[in-house]
Design a protein around this motif. Structure first.
Motif, PDB file in Angstrom:
ATOM      1  N   TYR A  47       0.847  -1.197   0.000  1.00 38.35           N
ATOM      2  CA  TYR A  47       0.000   0.000   0.000  1.00 38.35           C
ATOM      3  C   TYR A  47       0.880   1.244   0.000  1.00 38.35           C
ATOM      4  N   GLU A  81     -14.273  -4.515  -8.922  1.00 35.98           N
ATOM      5  CA  GLU A  81     -13.179  -5.392  -8.511  1.00 35.98           C
ATOM      6  C   GLU A  81     -11.815  -4.727  -8.715  1.00 35.98           C
ATOM      7  N   THR A  82     -11.755  -3.687  -9.528  1.00 34.86           N
ATOM      8  CA  THR A  82     -10.515  -2.928  -9.677  1.00 34.86           C
ATOM      9  C   THR A  82     -10.276  -2.021  -8.475  1.00 34.86           C
ATOM     10  N   ILE A  83     -11.349  -1.597  -7.832  1.00 37.50           N
ATOM     11  CA  ILE A  83     -11.259  -0.713  -6.667  1.00 37.50           C
ATOM     12  C   ILE A  83     -11.026  -1.514  -5.393  1.00 37.50           C
ATOM     13  N   ASN A 104      -7.714  -0.003  -3.756  1.00 43.87           N
ATOM     14  CA  ASN A 104      -6.609   0.130  -4.710  1.00 43.87           C
ATOM     15  C   ASN A 104      -5.925   1.495  -4.550  1.00 43.87           C
ATOM     16  N   ASP A 127      -3.707   2.967  -6.233  1.00 45.43           N
ATOM     17  CA  ASP A 127      -3.420   3.679  -7.471  1.00 45.43           C
ATOM     18  C   ASP A 127      -4.608   4.479  -7.976  1.00 45.43           C
ATOM     19  N   THR A 183      -7.023  -3.626   1.244  1.00 47.95           N
ATOM     20  CA  THR A 183      -7.175  -2.171   1.095  1.00 47.95           C
ATOM     21  C   THR A 183      -7.865  -1.848  -0.223  1.00 47.95           C
ATOM     22  N   LYS A 199      -9.518  -4.203  -3.502  1.00 45.39           N
ATOM     23  CA  LYS A 199      -8.434  -5.169  -3.437  1.00 45.39           C
ATOM     24  C   LYS A 199      -8.406  -5.832  -2.057  1.00 45.39           C
TER      25      LYS A 199
END
Length: 446
Positions: free
Chosen positions: A106, A320-322, A329, A331, A327, A324
């Motif tokens: 992170y 699912e990209t947000i 994501n 990025d 935590t 993780k």
């Protein structure tokens, strides 16, 4: 708390009901912003002067869009991670340090600071009036003499500061669809999709203190997914002084096909479908009566906090990209250096709550809570709340687009506000208080 930028305010803590004088109120719009922040930037030049915020939409914006990022072309100034965090520890909330330590992958992407918070002129005018007229009542559990604006732009104690957050401007009404999820230690989660409506009475143009009748706003949600829960609904009538009259709440249970009055939906009551991570009073970072805590205003400090979080707000990002494992994501998140008020709340004797102590970091420009350190009854740092805000420049209004609660012991987290694949917020929906009655709740559940 070290290196505070102003003196501790304990000397004036007993003046809970004192109003500021004309000279102090006259600073609003001069050396202070209309809502009470410092107009000037910092000496290092890393925090700029407030120049009015984002009060109008950019040319690329059209109504109904997920708000385009006005800072999309910027690159991070630097990153903070578990390896270099000691270099920045004076500017990190305690909970954020633990999050970095526990998750080596992170990191914080730190960008140039933009003081984008803005509100309508009538909110600024009301805040100037409030500085001379607002006062705490009921031992600090209510506020009188106000109907709009920030009640205490020059706060003298912790209770006044937390009321500024509770009563800040969030638009007149909102209709929106968001998802929430409890992400377990193995990364598994289920999305809960909610249709939500809010009608704010406090802050509406033309409303007087008498019109409020001890009411801040009305709130309603309906579950639309998953199918096994769809149709269940809740309506809340939020009172201003919740010691005088507790908030009224009714729930429609799809299985029972009936509306029930809830005896209590406040304080440490657990929210359903949050895996035990979210109490009633963590919604919007903090809500409800302050009477179960002792509040201290520690001062103001420059901190690295979530701000201008447009990247995680953009349309079309798969959830699912947000979400993780462990935590959100990193990025997709943005941190900036801002001055924040620091408020500590200690649980009073005789009361119980999972959070025996909380430390709030409150934005000087908007009074939005940006981060909260959460401590358990043993004094251990057990969790972290964060609000990732943007300027809804079409209103204009500054508020969170995503909220998170991290449970350190359980290595899990709860997130609310996922709206990337839903229609954008409608701030002109045409709601009325009649839409927030038990009868309306029964109709919405059918």
């Amino acid at each position: 708390m070290r290196k505070l930028s102003i003196l501790l305010l304990a000397a004036v803590a007993l003046q809970a009901q004192a109003k500021v004088d004309e000279a102090q109120a006259g600073r609003l719009g001069q050396d202070l912003t209309p809502l009470g922040g410092e107009m000037a930037g910092n000496a290092a030049g890393t925090i700029p002067r407030w120049e009015g915020g984002l009060a109008t939409p950019p040319a690329s914006y059209s109504p109904g869009m997920h708000h385009p990022d006005p800072y999309a072309g910027e690159k991070p100034l630097y990153q903070v991670n578990s390896q270099n965090m000691n270099q920045y520890q004076a500017k990190l909330p305690a909970g954020l340090k633990v999050l970095l330590e526990k998750n080596p992958d992170y990191h914080l992407r730190v960008f140039p600071t933009h003081r984008s918070a803005a509100a309508p002129q009538r909110i600024y005018d009301a805040t100037r009036y409030n500085a001379l007229n607002a006062q705490l009542i009921s031992g600090g559990n209510g506020v009188e003499g106000v109907a709009s604006g920030i009640p205490f732009p020059l706060p003298q104690n912790g209770q006044e500061a937390i009321w500024n957050h509770i009563m800040r401007y969030r638009g007149d009404q909102i209709s929106f669809v968001t998802n929430q999820a409890a992400v377990l230690s193995n990364g598994a989660y289920n999305l809960l999709k909610l249709e939500r409506d809010v009608y704010f009475l406090y802050g509406r143009e033309g409303v007087t203190p008498k019109d409020l009748d001890n009411t801040l706003f009305y709130y309603k949600y309906k579950v639309v997914a998953p199918s096994k829960l769809a149709g269940s609904a809740l309506v809340v009538q939020e009172t201003l002084d919740q010691v005088l009259a507790i908030r009224k709440a009714w729930r429609f249970n799809r299985g029972e096909r009936r509306v029930r009055r809830l005896p209590m939906l406040a304080y440490d009551t657990l929210q359903p479908d949050t895996n035990g991570m979210a109490t009633a009073d963590v919604v919007d970072s903090y809500n409800g009566a302050p009477n179960r805590y002792e509040w201290k205003l520690l001062g103001k400090q420059e901190m690295l906090v979530p701000y201008n979080s447009y990247a995680v707000h953009q349309q079309g990002i798969p959830y699912e990209t947000i979400l993780k494992r462990n935590t959100v994501n990193p990025d997709l998140l943005r941190y900036e250096l801002h001055r924040v008020w620091i408020v500590e709340a200690d649980l009073r004797k005789g009361f119980s709550h999972p959070y025996a102590k909380r430390r709030f970091y409150i934005d000087e420009d908007s009074w939005q809570i940006l981060a909260v350190d959460l401590y358990n009854k043993d004094g251990e740092l057990s969790g972290l709340q964060e609000s990732h805000p943007i300027s809804y420049y079409d209103v204009p209004m500054f508020g969170s687009t995503l909220e998170t609660i991290y449970d350190f012991k359980g290595e899990r987290y709860f997130v609310d506000g996922l709206d990337n694949n839903e229609p954008m917020y409608n701030f002109n929906v045409g709601l009325t208080p009649r839409d927030f009655t038990p009868q309306a709740l029964r109709r919405s559940g059918n």
